[in-house]
Design an enzyme around this catalytic site. Structure first.
Site, mmCIF file in Angstrom:
data_model
loop_
_atom_site.group_PDB
_atom_site.id
_atom_site.type_symbol
_atom_site.label_atom_id
_atom_site.label_comp_id
_atom_site.label_asym_id
_atom_site.label_seq_id
_atom_site.Cartn_x
_atom_site.Cartn_y
_atom_site.Cartn_z
ATOM 1 N N SER A 94 40.634 43.266 48.669
ATOM 2 C CA SER A 94 40.413 42.244 50.349
ATOM 3 C C SER A 94 39.325 41.464 50.494
ATOM 4 C CB SER A 94 40.627 43.464 51.200
ATOM 5 O OG SER A 94 39.027 43.489 51.585
ATOM 6 N N HIS A 100 43.956 49.657 46.575
ATOM 7 C CA HIS A 100 43.121 49.173 47.535
ATOM 8 C C HIS A 100 42.719 50.202 48.476
ATOM 9 C CE1 HIS A 100 39.742 47.022 48.987
ATOM 10 N NE2 HIS A 100 39.875 46.548 49.075
ATOM 11 N N HIS A 157 34.307 56.307 41.097
ATOM 12 C CA HIS A 157 34.663 54.414 41.741
ATOM 13 C C HIS A 157 34.481 54.163 41.082
ATOM 14 C CE1 HIS A 157 33.140 51.947 44.013
ATOM 15 N NE2 HIS A 157 33.799 51.854 45.598
ATOM 16 N N ARG A 168 29.148 57.103 52.587
ATOM 17 C CA ARG A 168 30.776 56.785 53.497
ATOM 18 C C ARG A 168 31.753 58.175 53.569
ATOM 19 N NH1 ARG A 168 33.636 52.065 51.408
ATOM 20 N NH2 ARG A 168 33.354 52.969 49.458
ATOM 21 N N ASP A 177 37.566 57.743 50.015
ATOM 22 C CA ASP A 177 38.310 57.665 50.853
ATOM 23 C C ASP A 177 39.275 59.568 50.813
ATOM 24 O OD1 ASP A 177 40.006 55.562 50.560
ATOM 25 O OD2 ASP A 177 39.371 55.383 48.716
ATOM 26 N N ARG A 216 37.283 45.643 58.098
ATOM 27 C CA ARG A 216 36.707 44.655 57.557
ATOM 28 C C ARG A 216 36.490 43.445 57.594
ATOM 29 N NH1 ARG A 216 36.799 46.373 51.518
ATOM 30 N NH2 ARG A 216 35.803 47.041 52.365
ATOM 31 N N ARG A 235 35.890 28.505 40.868
ATOM 32 C CA ARG A 235 37.299 28.364 39.936
ATOM 33 C C ARG A 235 36.582 29.076 38.508
ATOM 34 N NH1 ARG A 235 41.627 24.267 39.269
ATOM 35 N NH2 ARG A 235 42.439 24.949 37.009
#
Length: 904
Positions: A271, A301, A348, A357, A403, A429, A449
């Site tokens: 994200s 995600h 992870h 977290r 999570d 986020r 790029r």
């Protein structure tokens, strides 16, 4: 729907904690965040300029074959100032750990958890804010928190089967009518002002996103009964909870913590990287965040906390209730792993210790819900699982991640709607993505790029010749995929650690230019030869691909077959594709209604993105993934979605055109005997044969341009999180909408029109034009349509359009001007000595051709590129899932981290 605002409440002082933060450095005196940034930005610009001057060519890492197949893992590829993820310590927000943020950031009156407003200030400035500064942010967000009616209507019109994340993405795309950056860019604002406009958009978006999120929640789960309103006396989290309908103090405290810890996780996650990538094309912050939400929606995600909670519920049911002994649970975990399944919530991509977290959520639970049965189960797993994973010896990180806990906490307080959890993640986020976006524009970070390569390119050979006998594209792929999987497995086994390039400091600040970072099977962009589709140049495709009856240009159906298979199709195979797309070309009513409801000031590209996000109700991949389909079947489901999306996107595009420019009078219909381009033109209302031929050529040459360009890379990046193809292409469209990417042909045509007006009409002598170009360059302006990030010769896409024009419109005055520029500009640019490539690119021509045939609606031109680009992005997406390419996660570093690294 207007949400009325009330009045302001003071927040609690934390004087002792604040003075501890002051000792780490200077704290700004003003409460105005924008003024603090105005002071900091010139200093940072000068610091980085000096650093790059001294150390720009310093090597910071290597790139290997395995890294290219492995989702860029291990490649140091981008600068991300706001946070750094350390494998041992976890996330640090501007150098502060989560425990330090919990201690130092201001809190609400009688609150114990940090306020997200303070975290946003820290991310933007690197400073721990004062209580007054946080109060200022709270008031700012409350005062900016109104939603325009068309976004409210959009949300009210969407049916309940549109996923909450798809609704959030569609609403954010539609909200870009409010973008101050987009408006100012269109008016020619100087680039030194970009950051200020992005700041304003960021503040407005953060203010509005909780209202969107709350409206989605109330519409889906509470019969549309919207509760609460924006209270200027309340903090951001409290207002959000009130609108959701959750007034319990502990839940509000949980939400403050949740919105802080999910805000930022350096720049390599899908994200964050998507917002950065789309933003690098100068798409506005609303489109950047809409694209980021489509990445966050991916099962790999943002949906992970939902998967953990489903798994925990299943464990309890299988083991007979709430109380499970450690011995029984130990055996269950071993049995799970031996069966080839995983324990969700553990491990992870970067971390090698327990996620901090997770730890702070565990501490919250111990304080507020120690007797919750699901929390007890989570605690048991924390004791048991790491030891088993270590004993098994396969996991790089056997410890729990964020999570493993968050869904349990939300469920405890009555929020049982698991599909909605990722929306909360998305609201959070926004803080991290948008604070970095402000700095990206302030530092002038360029278009991203990286270099992509095909497997054949990596192995340095191209195979041509064999043609499949069947007309069924899926059956051809079914035959090819196992062979390709085996070849790549053998290649990586033999050459996986082989170095293919270096990474330098300048590459990290320079938008990954020069970094070989990803595998893209369908096309390769050669600096000298231009694009090759599966090894075939554009002239070869024009010659070899099947054409329509009495047609001279290649059919896009044939190009799609070539991109998917590497084979030049037969006319029968192309006819099969045409019929397939015609038979799949219906639109569900809610997408038609969405397009009919959007007002005319919503940009065509925003409409296209919103419609595609809403169309993901039709995704066969998303449905099958939710039901646990095996990963070996992913490519087949993505193939079905790709075929359906390509079939439907011309209808969406034609409907947008008629709604915006033809009073909504939709013409034409799908003829199963017609090719894709002919059906598209008929629906647009353009029946002239030459225009249809132009459209066939246009949809072929814009389809694919290897994987490093913003739209292609965005679709690949979002897809790596296993977001469905509809969300991938919606996100890609938001990147394509950027002025530095898909809007370039519009800018060229505006410039050409201006040239004619300034020089007195259609006929301009070469001498006058020569002087005009020199004067333009001397004034510091550019000649649009010349130069390219990769190419070092005339773009073959320009050449084939020029040949089309010479055949069909040789006397067009605007084409004549383009031809004059082709003779004059490259010589001047070579003489000037600044341009790496003085030759014209595709955009120097395409708008002129469309305008000649009466399509003067320049804002719409990028929609054509989007329809075409779906062919390239989706053919690669099929192969990405077939080859099992993993979650993309390059390593990002802050300027401070880079400087420390270079010193070692």
């Amino acid at each position: 729907m207007a949400l009325r605002k009330l009045f302001f409440k003071a927040l609690s002082p934390n004087t002792a904690k604040f003075s501890a933060a002051v000792s780490r450095g200077y704290v700004s005196a003003t409460n105005d965040l924008k003024e603090v940034l105005r002071e900091q930005i010139p200093q940072k610009q000068a610091e980085i300029k000096e650093f790059r001057k001294e150390k720009g060519s310093t090597k910071v890492g290597d790139v290997t074959v395995d890294m290219m197949y492995g989702g860029m893992r291990g490649i140091k590829g981008m600068v991300w100032e706001t946070s750094v993820l350390d494998p041992e310590e976890g996330i640090r927000f501007r150098g502060y750990s989560i425990p330090e943020c919990q201690k130092l950031l201001p809190k609400a009156v009688n609150g114990s958890e940090p306020l997200p407003e303070g975290l946003f200030w820290l991310l933007c400035t690197g400073e721990i804010p004062t209580q007054e500064q946080v109060s200022w942010v709270s008031r700012e967000w409350a005062q900016r928190a109104d939603l325009p009616p068309h976004v409210v209507n959009l949300l009210d019109q969407l049916p309940s089967n549109v996923h909450p994340m798809s609704q959030l993405s569609a609403a954010l795309s539609a909200l870009n009518t409010e973008s101050m950056f987009a408006k100012a860019y269109a008016e020619g604002v100087h680039k030194t002002k970009y950051w200020e406009l992005v700041y304003e958009d960021a503040m407005n978006l953060i203010a509005k996103i909780p209202i969107i999120a709350a409206k989605i929640y109330r519409n889906l789960y509470k019969d549309g009964k919207f509760t609460g309103s924006i209270d200027e006396n309340a903090d951001w989290s409290l207002n959000f909870c009130n609108m959701l309908g959750y007034e319990q103090q502990d839940f509000i405290e949980l939400m403050r913590l949740y919105l802080v810890i999910h805000s930022d996780h350096e720049g390599g996650n899908v994200s964050a990287h998507t917002s950065h990538l789309v933003g690098s094309a100068l798409s506005d912050p609303y489109l950047c965040m809409a694209a980021a939400m489509n990445g966050l929606a991916g099962p790999l995600h943002g949906l992970a906390n939902q998967e953990v909670l489903v798994w925990l519920t299943g464990v309890r049911e299988e083991l007979g209730g709430a109380d499970v002994t450690d011995e029984v649970l130990h055996k269950y975990i071993w049995d799970t792993l031996k069966s080839g399944r995983v324990v969700p919530g553990y491990g992870h991509a970067v971390l090698r210790k327990t996620d901090p977290r997770y730890t702070c959520q565990r501490e919250f639970a111990l304080k507020h819900l120690p007797d919750d049965s699901m929390f007890k189960l989570v605690g048991q797993l924390y004791k048991i699982v790491p030891g088993i994973l270590l004993e098994q010896g396969k996991a790089q990180n056997p410890w729990p991640n964020v999570d493993a806990h968050s869904g349990v906490l939300l469920q405890h307080y009555g929020m049982t709607e698991m599909q909605y959890y990722t929306v909360l993640f998305g609201v959070s986020r926004a803080l991290g993505c948008l604070s970095q976006l402000i700095w990206s524009r302030a530092l002038g970070l360029p278009l991203e790029r990286p270099k992509s390569m095909s497997t054949e390119g990596l192995k340095a050979f191209v195979k041509k010749g064999y043609v499949s006998a069947t007309n069924d594209l899926k059956e051809v792929l079914r035959e090819q995929i196992p062979q390709k999987q085996a070849k790549i497995k053998e290649f990586r086994k033999e050459k996986g650690s082989t170095k293919v390039g270096d990474v330098t400091v300048d590459m990290m600040y320079g938008g990954m230019r020069g970094i070989k970072g990803m595998v893209w099977e369908t096309s390769v962009l050669d600096p000298e030869e231009g694009i090759r589709f599966r090894g075939y140049s554009i002239p070869e495709c024009q010659k070899l691909l099947p054409k329509a009856v009495n047609g001279s240009e290649p059919l896009p159906e044939g190009l799609f077959w070539l991109l998917c298979t590497g084979e030049i199709p037969t006319p029968e195979q192309v006819s099969w594709v045409s019929r397939e797309w015609a038979q799949r070309a219906d639109l569900p009513p809610h997408v038609v209604n969405l397009l009919d409801q959007l007002p005319s000031n919503v940009h065509p590209m925003s409409q296209l993105s919103a419609a595609l996000s809403a169309l993901n109700t039709e995704s066969m991949f998303a449905k099958a993934y939710a039901e646990g389909v095996h990963k070996t079947k992913y490519w087949e489901l993505v193939y079905e979605d790709a075929m359906n999306l390509i079939a439907k996107i011309p209808i969406i595009a034609a409907k947008i055109y008629h709604n915006l420019y033809k009073d909504g009078k939709f013409t034409g219909s799908i003829d199963e005997n017609a090719d894709w381009s002919l059906n598209f033109c008929n629906m647009l209302g353009y029946e002239q044969q030459d225009f249809i031929e132009l459209m066939r050529l246009y949809l072929v040459i814009h389809s694919d341009h290897e994987g490093g360009n913003v739209s292609a890379h965005t679709s690949h990046l979002v897809g790596s999180a296993l977001s469905d193809p509809y969300l991938c292409i919606a996100a890609a469209m938001n990147g394509l909408a950027g002025p530095l990417h898909g809007l370039a042909n519009e800018e060229v045509l505006v410039w050409l029109t201006g040239v004619r007006e300034e020089l007195g009409g259609a006929d301009v002598t070469d001498e006058v034009l020569h002087k005009y170009i020199w004067d333009t360059l001397k004034s510091g302006r550019v000649v649009p349509g010349y130069g390219h990030a990769v190419l070092r010769k005339t773009d073959p896409r320009y050449t084939c359009q020029r040949e089309f024009a010479l055949k069909h419109l040789p006397d067009d005055s605007m084409f004549k001007l383009v031809g004059q520029l082709y003779k004059i500009v490259p010589g001047i640019l070579l003489e000037q000595g600044k341009a790496q490539n003085p030759w014209p690119n595709v955009d120097a021509h395409s708008g002129v051709l469309l305008q000649h045939y009466g399509m003067t609606e320049m804002q719409y031109y990028t929609v054509f590129v989007g329809v075409s680009r779906a062919l390239g992005c989706l053919s690669q997406l099929i192969w990405s899932r077939a080859l099992g390419l993993p979650l993309e996660r390059p390593k990002s570093m802050s300027t401070e981290g880079l400087k420390a690294f270079v010193k070692k």
